[in-house]
Design an enzyme around this catalytic site. Structure first.
Site, PDB file in Angstrom:
ATOM      1  CE1 TYR A  70      -3.173  -3.115   0.606  1.00 50.90           C
ATOM      2  CE2 TYR A  70      -4.292  -1.204  -0.331  1.00 50.90           C
ATOM      3  CZ  TYR A  70      -4.241  -2.572  -0.081  1.00 50.90           C
ATOM      4  OH  TYR A  70      -5.256  -3.383  -0.526  1.00 50.90           O
ATOM      5  NE  ARG A  73      -2.912  -0.145  -5.058  1.00 52.84           N
ATOM      6  CZ  ARG A  73      -4.099  -0.586  -4.624  1.00 52.84           C
ATOM      7  NH1 ARG A  73      -4.158  -1.588  -3.746  1.00 52.84           N
ATOM      8  NH2 ARG A  73      -5.216  -0.025  -5.038  1.00 52.84           N
ATOM      9  CD  GLN A 104     -16.098  -1.078  -9.183  1.00 57.82           C
ATOM     10  OE1 GLN A 104     -15.793  -2.254  -8.953  1.00 57.82           O
ATOM     11  NE2 GLN A 104     -16.244  -0.620 -10.424  1.00 57.82           N
ATOM     12  CG  ASN A 105     -11.737   4.300  -9.053  1.00 63.88           C
ATOM     13  OD1 ASN A 105     -11.731   3.091  -9.311  1.00 63.88           O
ATOM     14  ND2 ASN A 105     -11.933   5.229  -9.968  1.00 63.88           N
ATOM     15  CG  ASP A 107      -8.541   7.733  -7.411  1.00 59.00           C
ATOM     16  OD1 ASP A 107      -8.313   7.009  -8.394  1.00 59.00           O
ATOM     17  OD2 ASP A 107      -9.577   8.426  -7.325  1.00 59.00           O
ATOM     18  CG  HIS A 122     -14.200  -0.934  -3.306  1.00 62.77           C
ATOM     19  ND1 HIS A 122     -13.969  -1.197  -4.641  1.00 62.77           N
ATOM     20  CD2 HIS A 122     -15.302  -1.665  -2.978  1.00 62.77           C
ATOM     21  CE1 HIS A 122     -14.875  -2.063  -5.077  1.00 62.77           C
ATOM     22  NE2 HIS A 122     -15.689  -2.356  -4.095  1.00 62.77           N
ATOM     23  CB  CYS A 157      -3.347   0.832  17.006  1.00 62.83           C
ATOM     24  SG  CYS A 157      -4.723   1.767  17.698  1.00 62.83           S
ATOM     25  CB  CYS A 160      -5.255  -1.323  20.940  1.00 62.50           C
ATOM     26  SG  CYS A 160      -5.049  -1.690  19.180  1.00 62.50           S
ATOM     27  N   GLY A 197     -15.179   2.827 -16.920  1.00 64.11           N
ATOM     28  CA  GLY A 197     -13.853   2.338 -16.544  1.00 64.11           C
ATOM     29  C   GLY A 197     -13.821   1.241 -15.514  1.00 64.11           C
TER      30      GLY A 197
HETATM   31  C1  BV8 Z   1     -17.986  -8.597  -0.244  1.00 70.74           C
HETATM   32  C2  BV8 Z   1      -9.880  -1.788  -2.308  1.00 70.74           C
HETATM   33  C3  BV8 Z   1     -19.386  -9.811   1.204  1.00 70.74           C
HETATM   34  C4  BV8 Z   1      -8.591  -2.492  -2.041  1.00 70.74           C
HETATM   35  C5  BV8 Z   1     -11.123  -3.305  -3.758  1.00 70.74           C
HETATM   36  C6  BV8 Z   1     -15.024 -15.742  -3.005  1.00 70.74           C
HETATM   37  C7  BV8 Z   1     -14.564 -15.558  -1.707  1.00 70.74           C
HETATM   38  C8  BV8 Z   1     -14.686 -14.340  -1.050  1.00 70.74           C
HETATM   39  C9  BV8 Z   1     -15.303 -13.276  -1.695  1.00 70.74           C
HETATM   40  C10 BV8 Z   1     -15.769 -13.487  -2.984  1.00 70.74           C
HETATM   41  C11 BV8 Z   1     -15.637 -14.689  -3.646  1.00 70.74           C
HETATM   42  N1  BV8 Z   1     -16.179 -14.550  -4.891  1.00 70.74           N
HETATM   43  C12 BV8 Z   1     -16.637 -13.297  -5.053  1.00 70.74           C
HETATM   44  C13 BV8 Z   1     -16.421 -12.658  -3.894  1.00 70.74           C
HETATM   45  C14 BV8 Z   1     -16.779 -11.295  -3.611  1.00 70.74           C
HETATM   46  C15 BV8 Z   1     -15.543 -10.427  -3.816  1.00 70.74           C
HETATM   47  C16 BV8 Z   1     -15.226 -10.313  -5.290  1.00 70.74           C
HETATM   48  O1  BV8 Z   1     -15.960  -9.701  -6.044  1.00 70.74           O
HETATM   49  N2  BV8 Z   1     -14.109 -10.941  -5.703  1.00 70.74           N
HETATM   50  C17 BV8 Z   1     -13.718 -10.893  -7.099  1.00 70.74           C
HETATM   51  C18 BV8 Z   1     -12.188 -10.908  -7.203  1.00 70.74           C
HETATM   52  C19 BV8 Z   1     -14.338 -12.110  -7.791  1.00 70.74           C
HETATM   53  N3  BV8 Z   1     -15.937  -9.133  -3.313  1.00 70.74           N
HETATM   54  C20 BV8 Z   1     -15.648  -8.827  -2.036  1.00 70.74           C
HETATM   55  O2  BV8 Z   1     -14.986  -9.501  -1.302  1.00 70.74           O
HETATM   56  C21 BV8 Z   1     -16.273  -7.530  -1.555  1.00 70.74           C
HETATM   57  N4  BV8 Z   1     -16.932  -7.783  -0.300  1.00 70.74           N
HETATM   58  O3  BV8 Z   1     -18.460  -9.138  -1.220  1.00 70.74           O
HETATM   59  O4  BV8 Z   1     -18.461  -8.765   1.047  1.00 70.74           O
HETATM   60  C22 BV8 Z   1     -18.586 -11.087   1.359  1.00 70.74           C
HETATM   61  C23 BV8 Z   1     -17.770 -11.221   2.457  1.00 70.74           C
HETATM   62  C24 BV8 Z   1     -17.069 -12.424   2.620  1.00 70.74           C
HETATM   63  C25 BV8 Z   1     -17.181 -13.447   1.670  1.00 70.74           C
HETATM   64  C26 BV8 Z   1     -17.983 -13.281   0.545  1.00 70.74           C
HETATM   65  C27 BV8 Z   1     -18.686 -12.079   0.377  1.00 70.74           C
HETATM   66  C28 BV8 Z   1     -15.203  -6.493  -1.327  1.00 70.74           C
HETATM   67  C29 BV8 Z   1     -14.629  -6.084  -2.660  1.00 70.74           C
HETATM   68  C30 BV8 Z   1     -13.739  -4.867  -2.456  1.00 70.74           C
HETATM   69  C31 BV8 Z   1     -12.308  -5.230  -2.787  1.00 70.74           C
HETATM   70  N5  BV8 Z   1     -11.475  -4.028  -2.725  1.00 70.74           N
HETATM   71  N6  BV8 Z   1     -10.396  -2.187  -3.609  1.00 70.74           N
HETATM   72  C32 BV8 Z   1      -7.481  -1.974  -2.907  1.00 70.74           C
HETATM   73  O5  BV8 Z   1      -7.721  -1.175  -3.841  1.00 70.74           O
HETATM   74  O6  BV8 Z   1      -6.333  -2.376  -2.628  1.00 70.74           O
HETATM   75  S1  BV8 Z   1     -11.681  -3.731  -5.272  1.00 70.74           S
HETATM   76  C33 BV8 Z   1     -10.526  -3.335  -6.465  1.00 70.74           C
HETATM   77  O7  BV8 Z   1     -11.033  -3.897  -7.689  1.00 70.74           O
HETATM   78  C34 BV8 Z   1     -10.373  -1.863  -6.790  1.00 70.74           C
HETATM   79  O8  BV8 Z   1     -10.920  -0.983  -5.854  1.00 70.74           O
HETATM   80  C35 BV8 Z   1     -11.118  -1.696  -8.099  1.00 70.74           C
HETATM   81  O9  BV8 Z   1     -11.985  -0.639  -8.123  1.00 70.74           O
HETATM   82  C36 BV8 Z   1     -11.939  -2.916  -8.135  1.00 70.74           C
HETATM   83  C37 BV8 Z   1     -12.550  -3.334  -9.420  1.00 70.74           C
HETATM   84  O10 BV8 Z   1     -11.669  -3.242 -10.435  1.00 70.74           O
HETATM   85  P1  BV8 Z   1     -11.954  -2.125 -11.577  1.00 70.74           P
HETATM   86  O11 BV8 Z   1     -12.192  -0.813 -10.935  1.00 70.74           O
HETATM   87  O12 BV8 Z   1     -12.981  -2.615 -12.508  1.00 70.74           O
HETATM   88  O13 BV8 Z   1     -10.556  -2.077 -12.219  1.00 70.74           O
HETATM   89  P2  BV8 Z   1      -9.981  -3.128 -13.239  1.00 70.74           P
HETATM   90  O14 BV8 Z   1      -8.514  -2.950 -13.265  1.00 70.74           O
HETATM   91  O15 BV8 Z   1     -10.553  -4.486 -12.974  1.00 70.74           O
HETATM   92  O16 BV8 Z   1     -10.615  -2.676 -14.639  1.00 70.74           O
HETATM   93  C38 BV8 Z   1     -10.254  -1.410 -15.153  1.00 70.74           C
HETATM   94  C39 BV8 Z   1     -11.155  -1.189 -16.344  1.00 70.74           C
HETATM   95  O17 BV8 Z   1     -10.856   0.102 -16.879  1.00 70.74           O
HETATM   96  C40 BV8 Z   1     -10.953  -2.190 -17.458  1.00 70.74           C
HETATM   97  O18 BV8 Z   1     -12.190  -2.641 -17.934  1.00 70.74           O
HETATM   98  C41 BV8 Z   1     -10.241  -1.357 -18.547  1.00 70.74           C
HETATM   99  O19 BV8 Z   1     -10.593  -1.778 -19.847  1.00 70.74           O
HETATM  100  C42 BV8 Z   1     -10.778   0.006 -18.272  1.00 70.74           C
HETATM  101  N7  BV8 Z   1      -9.938   1.123 -18.720  1.00 70.74           N
HETATM  102  C43 BV8 Z   1      -8.600   1.135 -18.912  1.00 70.74           C
HETATM  103  N8  BV8 Z   1      -8.213   2.371 -19.311  1.00 70.74           N
HETATM  104  C44 BV8 Z   1      -9.346   3.148 -19.360  1.00 70.74           C
HETATM  105  C45 BV8 Z   1     -10.439   2.349 -18.972  1.00 70.74           C
HETATM  106  N9  BV8 Z   1     -11.695   2.822 -18.923  1.00 70.74           N
HETATM  107  C46 BV8 Z   1     -11.901   4.107 -19.256  1.00 70.74           C
HETATM  108  N10 BV8 Z   1     -10.898   4.946 -19.627  1.00 70.74           N
HETATM  109  C47 BV8 Z   1      -9.618   4.492 -19.689  1.00 70.74           C
HETATM  110  N11 BV8 Z   1      -8.636   5.326 -20.078  1.00 70.74           N
END
Ligand code: BV8
Length: 257
Positions: A70, A73, A104-105, A107, A122, A157, A160, A197
Site C-alpha cells: 500500500y 501504491r 469503486q476507486n 483515490d 471501497h 495503533c 491499543c 472504466g
Molecule cells: C464482499 C480496495 C461480502 C482495495 C477493492 C469468493 C470468496 C470471497 C469473496 C468473494 C468470492 N467470490 C466473489 C467474492 C466477492 C468479492 C469479489 O468480487 N471478488 C472478485 C475478485 C471475484 N468481493 C468482495 O470480497 C467484496 N466484499 O463481497 O463482502 C462477502 C464477504 C465475505 C465473503 C464473501 C462475500 C469487497 C470487494 C472490495 C475489494 N477491494 N479495492 C485496494 O484497492 O487495494 S476492489 C478493487 O477492484 C479496486 O478498488 C477496483 O476498483 C476494483 C474493481 O476493479 P476495476 O475498478 O474494474 O478495475 P480493473 O482494473 O478491474 O478494470 C479497469 C477497467 O478500466 C478495465 O475494464 C479497462 O478496460 C478500463 N480502462 C482502462 N483504461 C481506461 C479504462 N476505462 C476508461 N478509460 C480508460 N482510459
C-alpha cells in the site's frame, strides 16, 4: 452507428433522464497515471496478484508485505491529478445536481475534480485505521503523528498497540453499510446509469448496473475494452478512454442546450 451518433444519443438520454447514476472503476483514473487494479504492477510487486494482497488474511499472514504494497501504491498515486474525465463528471453534476457518483476507486480524484456526495464503496487508500477498530468502527489513525521504524511494516495503533492498516475495503470484507445504503437508494430511483472504466469483475459493485437494467433503466458503458462484464447489458457502449469520451458527451449536451 458512428461514435458521434452514439455520443449524441448518450447526451439525449442524459437530458431526458429523471435520475442519473454513475458507477466508476479504476479506468477513470488511468489517464491520471494511476494504474488500474488489474494493470501489471511493477518491480517487486509484479510477482503478486493484487487480489491476493488486498485481503485481511494476507495482512495477518505478512503485515509488512501488505503494508509495503500500500505504501508503494500511495507513492505511485501521490502525483496524480484529476483528468478531463473527472472534470466532465463534476460539470455534469453541476448541471444535474441530483447526479451521484458511486466509485469503486480508492483515490480521491473525483472529489478533487469538484464532484460532491461521492459514494465510496471501497474506502480511501490515503487513510489508515486500527486493524481491530479498537475505539469503534472505524478507528481512524493519523500515521503522520507516529514515530516508528518504517522498515518494520505497519505502525502500532496509538490506542491499543496492535496493527494499523489502510482504510480500504479488502476482498472478503463487507462494504461500509452507509455507502451501500446510499448506493441502493440511488439505484432504486435511477433510470440511467453511466458505467465508466470498470471490468465489472468485483461484486457487489459490478452487480449495481444490473439493478438499473432490471427496472427498465438505460445502461451506458464507457470503456476502451468492449468485453467487460458490463458490455452484455449495455444499451450503448462508447468505446474509448473516458478522459476523451466524457468531455465529448458533455460538449454534445451543451451544444444541444
Ligand atoms: C464482499 C480496495 C461480502 C482495495 C477493492 C469468493 C470468496 C470471497 C469473496 C468473494 C468470492 N467470490 C466473489 C467474492 C466477492 C468479492 C469479489 O468480487 N471478488 C472478485 C475478485 C471475484 N468481493 C468482495 O470480497 C467484496 N466484499 O463481497 O463482502 C462477502 C464477504 C465475505 C465473503 C464473501 C462475500 C469487497 C470487494 C472490495 C475489494 N477491494 N479495492 C485496494 O484497492 O487495494 S476492489 C478493487 O477492484 C479496486 O478498488 C477496483 O476498483 C476494483 C474493481 O476493479 P476495476 O475498478 O474494474 O478495475 P480493473 O482494473 O478491474 O478494470 C479497469 C477497467 O478500466 C478495465 O475494464 C479497462 O478496460 C478500463 N480502462 C482502462 N483504461 C481506461 C479504462 N476505462 C476508461 N478509460 C480508460 N482510459
Amino acid at each position: 452507428m458512428s461514435m458521434d451518433e452514439l455520443i449524441k444519443r448518450t447526451s439525449n438520454h442524459i437530458r431526458t433522464a429523471r435520475q442519473l447514476a454513475v458507477l466508476t472503476g479504476a479506468g477513470v483514473s488511468k489517464e491520471s497515471g494511476v494504474p488500474t487494479f488489474r494493470d501489471a504492477q511493477e518491480g517487486l510487486w509484479a510477482q503478486f496478484d493484487p487480489t491476493q494482497l488486498a485481503t485481511p488474511f494476507a495482512f495477518m499472514e505478512n503485515p509488512k508485505l501488505v503494508w509495503d504494497f500500500y505504501e508503494y501504491r500511495r507513492e505511485r498515486m501521490r502525483p496524480a491529478q484529476p483528468n478531463p474525465g473527472h472534470y466532465a463528471l463534476a460539470e455534469l453534476q453541476r448541471r444535474y445536481p441530483s447526479l451521484r457518483i458511486i466509485t469503486q476507486n480508492v483515490d480521491d480524484l473525483h472529489e478533487r475534480a469538484g464532484s460532491t456526495e461521492v459514494i465510496r464503496l471501497h474506502g480511501n487508500i490515503a487513510g489508515n485505521k486500527c486493524f481491530f477498530n479498537c475505539q469503534g468502527d472505524p478507528t481512524p489513525v493519523d500515521v503522520s503523528q507516529i514515530e516508528w521504524d518504517k522498515t518494520s511494516g505497519p505502525p502500532p495503533c496509538p490506542h491499543c498497540g496492535k496493527w494499523v492498516r489502510p482504510s480500504v475495503v479488502w476482498f472478503g470484507e463487507m462494504l461500509p453499510s452507509e455507502q451501500v445504503r446510499r448506493a441502493k437508494e440511488l439505484l432504486n430511483s435511477a433510470d440511467l446509469i453511466l458505467v465508466v472504466g470498470t471490468s465489472g469483475l468485483v461484486s457487489p459493485a459490478a452487480d449495481m448496473p444490473y439493478l438499473v437494467k432490471q427496472r427498465g433503466g438505460v445502461v451506458i458503458e464507457i470503456n476502451p475494452d468492449s468485453s467487460s462484464a458490463i458490455a452484455r447489458i449495455a444499451d450503448i457502449h462508447l468505446q474509448g478512454p473516458s478522459g476523451e469520451i466524457l468531455p465529448q458527451v458533455l460538449a454534445a449536451l451543451l451544444d444541444a442546450s
